[in-house]
Enzyme design. Structure first.
Site, PDB file in Angstrom:
ATOM      1  N   CYS A 133       1.766  -2.716  15.854  1.00  0.00           N
ATOM      2  CA  CYS A 133       1.698  -2.363  14.434  1.00  0.00           C
ATOM      3  C   CYS A 133       0.993  -3.473  13.664  1.00  0.00           C
ATOM      4  O   CYS A 133       1.318  -4.651  13.819  1.00  0.00           O
ATOM      5  CB  CYS A 133       3.105  -2.148  13.880  1.00  0.00           C
ATOM      6  N   CYS A 143      -1.530   5.441  10.061  1.00  0.00           N
ATOM      7  CA  CYS A 143      -0.328   4.739  10.514  1.00  0.00           C
ATOM      8  C   CYS A 143      -0.661   3.401  11.129  1.00  0.00           C
ATOM      9  O   CYS A 143      -1.549   3.290  11.959  1.00  0.00           O
ATOM     10  CB  CYS A 143       0.366   5.537  11.614  1.00  0.00           C
ATOM     11  N   CYS A 193       6.633  -7.117   7.302  1.00  0.00           N
ATOM     12  CA  CYS A 193       7.744  -6.620   8.110  1.00  0.00           C
ATOM     13  C   CYS A 193       8.147  -7.713   9.081  1.00  0.00           C
ATOM     14  O   CYS A 193       7.303  -8.482   9.533  1.00  0.00           O
ATOM     15  CB  CYS A 193       7.321  -5.368   8.884  1.00  0.00           C
ATOM     16  N   GLU A 212       0.824  -1.198   0.000  1.00  0.00           N
ATOM     17  CA  GLU A 212       0.000   0.000   0.000  1.00  0.00           C
ATOM     18  C   GLU A 212       0.861   1.251   0.000  1.00  0.00           C
ATOM     19  O   GLU A 212       1.929   1.300   0.596  1.00  0.00           O
ATOM     20  CB  GLU A 212      -0.900  -0.007   1.234  1.00  0.00           C
ATOM     21  N   CYS A 220       3.377   8.386   1.476  1.00  0.00           N
ATOM     22  CA  CYS A 220       3.880   7.406   2.436  1.00  0.00           C
ATOM     23  C   CYS A 220       4.186   6.122   1.668  1.00  0.00           C
ATOM     24  O   CYS A 220       3.298   5.495   1.112  1.00  0.00           O
ATOM     25  CB  CYS A 220       2.818   7.191   3.506  1.00  0.00           C
ATOM     26  N   CYS A 241       6.858  -5.328  15.949  1.00  0.00           N
ATOM     27  CA  CYS A 241       6.433  -4.325  16.925  1.00  0.00           C
ATOM     28  C   CYS A 241       5.000  -4.688  17.334  1.00  0.00           C
ATOM     29  O   CYS A 241       4.155  -4.953  16.476  1.00  0.00           O
ATOM     30  CB  CYS A 241       6.494  -2.921  16.327  1.00  0.00           C
TER      31      CYS A 241
HETATM   32  N1  SAH Z   1       9.598   0.300  10.373  1.00  0.00           N
HETATM   33  C1  SAH Z   1       9.711   1.742  10.272  1.00  0.00           C
HETATM   34  C2  SAH Z   1       8.829   2.293   9.207  1.00  0.00           C
HETATM   35  C3  SAH Z   1       7.337   2.152   9.468  1.00  0.00           C
HETATM   36  S1  SAH Z   1       6.823   3.712   9.928  1.00  0.00           S
HETATM   37  C4  SAH Z   1       9.471   2.357  11.623  1.00  0.00           C
HETATM   38  O1  SAH Z   1       9.068   1.645  12.543  1.00  0.00           O
HETATM   39  O2  SAH Z   1       9.722   3.548  11.797  1.00  0.00           O
HETATM   40  C5  SAH Z   1       5.280   3.545  10.582  1.00  0.00           C
HETATM   41  C6  SAH Z   1       5.098   4.495  11.757  1.00  0.00           C
HETATM   42  O3  SAH Z   1       3.794   4.315  12.273  1.00  0.00           O
HETATM   43  C7  SAH Z   1       6.062   4.161  12.869  1.00  0.00           C
HETATM   44  O4  SAH Z   1       6.390   5.262  13.631  1.00  0.00           O
HETATM   45  C8  SAH Z   1       5.229   3.177  13.632  1.00  0.00           C
HETATM   46  O5  SAH Z   1       5.739   2.971  14.885  1.00  0.00           O
HETATM   47  C9  SAH Z   1       3.872   3.859  13.597  1.00  0.00           C
HETATM   48  N2  SAH Z   1       2.778   2.937  13.870  1.00  0.00           N
HETATM   49  C10 SAH Z   1       2.768   1.617  13.655  1.00  0.00           C
HETATM   50  N3  SAH Z   1       1.603   1.078  14.040  1.00  0.00           N
HETATM   51  C11 SAH Z   1       0.846   2.089  14.487  1.00  0.00           C
HETATM   52  C12 SAH Z   1      -0.488   2.162  14.998  1.00  0.00           C
HETATM   53  N4  SAH Z   1      -1.258   1.082  15.091  1.00  0.00           N
HETATM   54  N5  SAH Z   1      -0.956   3.361  15.330  1.00  0.00           N
HETATM   55  C13 SAH Z   1      -0.177   4.457  15.196  1.00  0.00           C
HETATM   56  N6  SAH Z   1       1.072   4.447  14.744  1.00  0.00           N
HETATM   57  C14 SAH Z   1       1.583   3.273  14.392  1.00  0.00           C
END
Ligand code: SAH
Length: 384
Positions: free
Chosen positions: A126, A354, A119, A99, A112, A123
């Site tokens: 996420c 996000c 991935c 996406e 974005c 985390c």
């Molecule tokens: N792997 C990289 C790139 C992904 S960025 C990283 O972690 O930075 C995606 C961003 O959205 C990151 O800051 C991640 O922590 C945040 N994110 C992931 N899941 C989310 C969620 N459910 N709600 C809000 N932010 C989230």
């Protein structure tokens, strides 16, 4: 055209300016400026058919046909949101899709971009993590996302642009796909590509320390770090990678990055989760961490904090804090002199916010691979 011919051709989207110049010189025996002409056709005018590249001679066009191609991701599905956000589901091959999301905001338009299918970092908050890791995207597949969006937007560099910023904040961990991401970012910043300023291309990482140092050596993009917690105990629970690269080491790598960039700030992303990391004590710990960073760099606001209210997705155990809790957290930071914008949730009506970038990918890829399986077994008709 047979599949073999398709796969042995050089996809020109996989090459940045340097690579393209080399390909033209070494493989085609052509002058460098031909490579520049082709880059402009591809990235400025969104032309993929060599026949339409009218300032190339007939012989060169024929040679290109034979040896090269411009293969862009296929739009499998796209969805505009009520707030102007636009999401694409792009097919990268028969079974993988990612996406890409465009987010317009006052005077700027941010894309974005994803760097991997799925991935591998797990985390816990996420949604991409729940999909697991499929594979890295190629340079063509990364820059192809920008290509698709720019064509849709009618974006032309040096004119009034609609695409002004790229953030590597889609699916995947960009620093786990280092070379392809760096090459794609070089096309984003190249005048013959998308002409974006260094500062307007941001790489977001969950904190791979050695790769942050490597990035500092080869690129000038802005760095964003997914911090999400101000102490190791909590961060390890949210970002398991923290066990390998704890906060102190990560902050040192960020200091080195900022020093090399001579005073550029680093953005720390902090996703707020109810009752998990949104309490006043967390804010105070975060303030100390950010102050230490500023002190190391002897620069006010060297550390920028970006607050992201958690976006829920099916099956998650976390919740978004209520507005009052978000404001309280922000105010504590503000009172300590730290600007900490709360990222507005955009495109959440189309699952493009996000951490929601998974959407139909699983379903669709699963359905597609089943379809292919059936095909191989001699079932359904031909597929394009
Ligand atoms: N792997 C990289 C790139 C992904 S960025 C990283 O972690 O930075 C995606 C961003 O959205 C990151 O800051 C991640 O922590 C945040 N994110 C992931 N899941 C989310 C969620 N459910 N709600 C809000 N932010 C989230």
């Amino acid at each position: 055209m047979s599949d073999l011919a398709a796969t042995t051709k050089q996809n020109l989207l996989d090459l940045d300016r340097e690579g393209l110049e080399r390909f033209f010189a070494d493989e085609l025996g052509e002058k460098r400026f031909r490579a520049h002409q082709v880059m402009k056709w591809i990235h400025h005018r969104h032309v993929t058919d060599f026949e339409q590249m009218t300032d190339l001679g007939k012989a060169l066009r024929a040679k290109l046909h034979e040896r090269a191609e411009v293969r862009v991701p296929q739009v499998q599905f796209e969805k505009p949101s009520a707030d102007g956000t636009h999401k694409w589901l792009l097919a990268m091959d028969g079974s993988n899709a990612v996406e890409t999301v465009y987010i317009p905001d006052k005077g700027r338009g941010t894309l974005c971009v994803s760097s991997q299918v799925g991935c591998g970092l797990n985390c816990t908050f996420c949604s991409t993590a729940t999909q697991g890791f499929n594979r890295n995207l190629s340079t063509a597949e990364i820059i192809g996302q920008v290509w698709v969006a720019a064509r849709h937007l009618g974006n032309v560099p040096h004119k009034q642009r609609r695409l002004t910023n790229v953030v590597m904040m889609g699916m995947g961990e960009p620093l786990m796909n280092f070379d392809n991401v760096v090459r794609a970012m070089s096309v984003m910043r190249d005048d013959l590509g998308y002409g974006l300023a260094n500062k307007r291309v941001t790489l977001s990482t969950s904190g791979l320390v050695p790769q942050i140092d490597r990035l500092a050596e080869v690129s000038d993009v802005s760095l964003a770090v997914s911090l999400h917690a101000p102490n190791d105990e909590l961060r390890t629970r949210l970002v398991p990678l923290n066990r390998k690269y704890p906060i102190a080491e990560l902050m040192e790598a960020c200091v080195r990055y900022a020093q090399r960039k001579r005073g550029e700030s680093v953005t720390f992303e902090y996703t707020l989760m109810k009752g998990v990391n949104d309490q006043p004590e967390h804010a105070r710990e975060l303030i100390r961490l950010m102050r230490d960073f500023d002190n190391r760099l002897q620069m006010k606001d060297a550390a920028k904090v970006n607050l992201i209210p958690f976006n829920p997705f099916p099956g998650t155990r976390y919740e978004r804090p209520d507005d009052a809790a978000i404001r309280r957290f922000q105010k504590l930071l503000n009172d300590a002199g730290r600007i900490a914008p709360v990222r507005r949730t955009r495109g959440d009506d189309i699952d493009a916010a996000c951490g929601q970038l998974k959407g139909q990918v699983m379903d669709r890829t699963r359905r597609q691979s089943e379809f292919r399986k059936r095909l191989q077994q001699g079932g359904a008709g031909a597929v394009a």
